[in-house]
Motif scaffolding. Structure first.
Motif, PDB file in Angstrom:
ATOM      1  N   UNK A  31       0.784  -1.384  -0.032  1.00 60.58           N
ATOM      2  CA  UNK A  31      -0.292   0.098   0.094  1.00 60.58           C
ATOM      3  C   UNK A  31       1.217   1.644   0.122  1.00 60.58           C
ATOM      4  N   UNK A  32       1.462   1.197   1.254  1.00 61.41           N
ATOM      5  CA  UNK A  32       3.019   2.333   1.093  1.00 61.41           C
ATOM      6  C   UNK A  32       3.590   2.448  -0.814  1.00 61.41           C
ATOM      7  N   UNK A  33       4.003   1.171  -0.924  1.00 61.80           N
ATOM      8  CA  UNK A  33       4.530   1.622  -3.095  1.00 61.80           C
ATOM      9  C   UNK A  33       3.342   1.810  -3.313  1.00 61.80           C
ATOM     10  N   UNK A  34       2.300   1.710  -3.563  1.00 63.23           N
ATOM     11  CA  UNK A  34       1.516   2.148  -4.509  1.00 63.23           C
ATOM     12  C   UNK A  34       1.355   3.706  -3.781  1.00 63.23           C
ATOM     13  N   UNK A  35       1.199   4.374  -3.152  1.00 61.90           N
ATOM     14  CA  UNK A  35       0.811   5.411  -2.308  1.00 61.90           C
ATOM     15  C   UNK A  35       1.614   5.933  -3.892  1.00 61.90           C
ATOM     16  N   UNK A  36       2.736   5.857  -3.396  1.00 60.32           N
ATOM     17  CA  UNK A  36       3.905   6.824  -3.559  1.00 60.32           C
ATOM     18  C   UNK A  36       4.789   7.027  -5.054  1.00 60.32           C
ATOM     19  N   UNK A  37       4.980   4.983  -5.496  1.00 59.80           N
ATOM     20  CA  UNK A  37       5.800   5.157  -6.614  1.00 59.80           C
ATOM     21  C   UNK A  37       5.728   5.623  -8.242  1.00 59.80           C
ATOM     22  N   UNK A  38       6.392   5.447  -9.298  1.00 54.03           N
ATOM     23  CA  UNK A  38       5.971   6.559 -10.365  1.00 54.03           C
ATOM     24  C   UNK A  38       4.319   5.073 -11.054  1.00 54.03           C
ATOM     25  N   UNK A  39       4.787   4.519 -11.288  1.00 55.85           N
ATOM     26  CA  UNK A  39       3.488   3.370 -11.619  1.00 55.85           C
ATOM     27  C   UNK A  39       2.527   3.194 -11.369  1.00 55.85           C
ATOM     28  N   UNK A  40       2.163   3.803  -9.941  1.00 53.39           N
ATOM     29  CA  UNK A  40       0.895   3.981  -9.423  1.00 53.39           C
ATOM     30  C   UNK A  40       0.353   4.856  -9.570  1.00 53.39           C
ATOM     31  N   UNK A  41       1.484   5.376  -8.524  1.00 48.20           N
ATOM     32  CA  UNK A  41       0.671   7.830  -7.924  1.00 48.20           C
ATOM     33  C   UNK A  41       0.576   7.534  -8.872  1.00 48.20           C
ATOM     34  N   UNK A  42       2.033   8.079 -10.039  1.00 46.29           N
ATOM     35  CA  UNK A  42       2.122   8.932 -11.428  1.00 46.29           C
ATOM     36  C   UNK A  42       1.671   9.056 -12.862  1.00 46.29           C
ATOM     37  N   UNK A  43       1.153   7.603 -12.237  1.00 48.57           N
ATOM     38  CA  UNK A  43       1.136   6.673 -13.895  1.00 48.57           C
ATOM     39  C   UNK A  43      -0.394   6.493 -14.077  1.00 48.57           C
ATOM     40  N   UNK A  44      -0.764   5.738 -13.813  1.00 49.88           N
ATOM     41  CA  UNK A  44      -2.277   4.514 -13.902  1.00 49.88           C
ATOM     42  C   UNK A  44      -2.925   5.031 -13.277  1.00 49.88           C
ATOM     43  N   UNK A  45      -2.481   5.423 -12.037  1.00 50.19           N
ATOM     44  CA  UNK A  45      -4.223   6.193 -11.213  1.00 50.19           C
ATOM     45  C   UNK A  45      -4.393   7.111 -11.999  1.00 50.19           C
ATOM     46  N   UNK A  46      -3.545   8.276 -12.604  1.00 46.50           N
ATOM     47  CA  UNK A  46      -4.143   9.473 -12.692  1.00 46.50           C
ATOM     48  C   UNK A  46      -4.933   9.023 -14.276  1.00 46.50           C
ATOM     49  N   UNK A  47      -4.316   8.330 -14.540  1.00 48.27           N
ATOM     50  CA  UNK A  47      -4.782   7.718 -15.837  1.00 48.27           C
ATOM     51  C   UNK A  47      -5.808   7.120 -16.330  1.00 48.27           C
ATOM     52  N   UNK A  48      -6.414   6.518 -14.860  1.00 50.92           N
ATOM     53  CA  UNK A  48      -7.616   5.889 -14.755  1.00 50.92           C
ATOM     54  C   UNK A  48      -8.637   7.318 -14.657  1.00 50.92           C
ATOM     55  N   UNK A  49      -8.755   8.257 -13.486  1.00 54.28           N
ATOM     56  CA  UNK A  49      -9.018   9.277 -12.880  1.00 54.28           C
ATOM     57  C   UNK A  49      -9.528  10.009 -14.562  1.00 54.28           C
ATOM     58  N   UNK A  50      -8.905  10.636 -15.181  1.00 55.08           N
ATOM     59  CA  UNK A  50      -8.671  11.360 -16.617  1.00 55.08           C
ATOM     60  C   UNK A  50      -9.751  10.430 -17.905  1.00 55.08           C
ATOM     61  N   UNK A  51      -9.710   9.148 -17.189  1.00 55.28           N
ATOM     62  CA  UNK A  51     -10.702   8.394 -18.279  1.00 55.28           C
ATOM     63  C   UNK A  51     -11.867   8.210 -17.887  1.00 55.28           C
ATOM     64  N   UNK A  52     -12.160   7.769 -16.257  1.00 56.54           N
ATOM     65  CA  UNK A  52     -13.855   7.647 -15.767  1.00 56.54           C
ATOM     66  C   UNK A  52     -14.221   9.274 -15.787  1.00 56.54           C
ATOM     67  N   UNK A  53     -13.415  10.435 -15.726  1.00 60.36           N
ATOM     68  CA  UNK A  53     -14.299  11.807 -15.984  1.00 60.36           C
ATOM     69  C   UNK A  53     -14.870  12.252 -15.112  1.00 60.36           C
ATOM     70  N   UNK A  54     -15.882  12.762 -15.647  1.00 56.94           N
ATOM     71  CA  UNK A  54     -17.226  13.428 -13.996  1.00 56.94           C
ATOM     72  C   UNK A  54     -17.480  12.184 -13.286  1.00 56.94           C
TER      73      UNK A  54
END
Length: 252
Positions: A31-54
């Motif tokens: 969970x700690x790595x997922x929270x701050x690492x580039x793969x999740x926090x700066x790559x996958x999660x922002x992309x998923x949220x952008x696709x989700x939109x409103x």
């Protein structure tokens, strides 16, 4: 569930699924790595949220919610979120994050889901389908719990990236095959074996259409620019080579 970087110097290897994917044993460190690492926090999660939109007011199932980072972000945007995961340890961390009243349930995506037909407007499956060999039953279930016109948002390891890793490690894999592979992650001083199924792009899209979904978006996003200063080498690599593959699918 999610991706963290594998331990350096330990290449991906042919399948040895015994004792693999034990998220309970590394839940806090993962969970700690997922929270701050580039793969999740700066790559996958922002992309998923952008696709989700409103998403304000939308009923969303986070399928493979892990410790709840994506669920929290969706809830902060006004969604009504339900989370499921196969790991009780990860769900305990999600409950601490989201609160005792959060709708979180232990559930195996390979089995029928504990929800009525049409219960959700969206399902997000964030880096979870690649743990499953057979996508047919799970996609059928995810479509069942979606309301008419609902969306399924999927992210997986990019099949070409996995193929390149395998070939670079000297394994004679074939891109057009569906095969199991493993790698080792080091988290909190503990090394765990993680096992995944890689399949070619056409096998993914065939599975989506066979389950009755209409494909509307295929995306290969790069990390957000904020990652450049924090992870310069990883950022450079991830802006030049594929890592994740995203889909947006509709029920009708």
């Amino acid at each position: 569930m999610g991706r963290v970087s594998p331990v350096p110097g330990r290449p991906a290897s042919p399948a040895d699924p015994d004792r693999a994917n034990d998220y309970d044993s590394v839940a806090v460190a993962y969970a700690a790595a997922n929270e701050t690492g580039i793969d999740n926090a700066y790559h996958e999660r922002p992309a998923m949220l952008e696709l989700a939109g409103e998403v304000a007011g939308r009923r969303i199932l986070d399928a493979g919610c892990g410790a709840g980072a994506l669920a929290a972000a969706l809830r902060d945007r006004g969604a009504v979120v339900t989370g499921i995961d196969a790991s009780a340890g990860m769900l305990e961390l999600a409950r601490r994050r989201l609160g005792a009243d959060a709708d979180l349930r232990v559930a195996d995506l390979a089995r029928p889901l504990p929800f009525p037909d049409g219960a959700f407007d969206d399902v997000v499956a964030s880096l979870v389908l690649h743990y499953l060999e057979d996508w047919g039953p799970v996609l059928t279930e995810l479509r069942r719990v979606l309301a008419p016109g609902g969306r399924l948002l999927v992210s997986v390891d990019h099949p070409f990236a996995v193929h390149a890793i395998q070939r670079g490690a000297g394994h004679a894999t074939q891109y057009f095959e569906t095969y199991r592979w493993t790698e080792e992650w080091t988290l909190g001083g503990r090394t765990v074996r993680m096992s995944f199924w890689n399949r070619p792009l056409h096998a993914m899209t065939d599975a989506f259409t066979a389950a009755g979904f209409r494909l509307s978006v295929v995306s290969e996003p790069r990390p957000v620019p904020a990652a450049r200063a924090l992870f310069p080498e990883e950022y450079r690599a991830l802006t030049r080579n594929p890592s994740f593959l995203f889909f947006v699918l509709h029920t009708g």
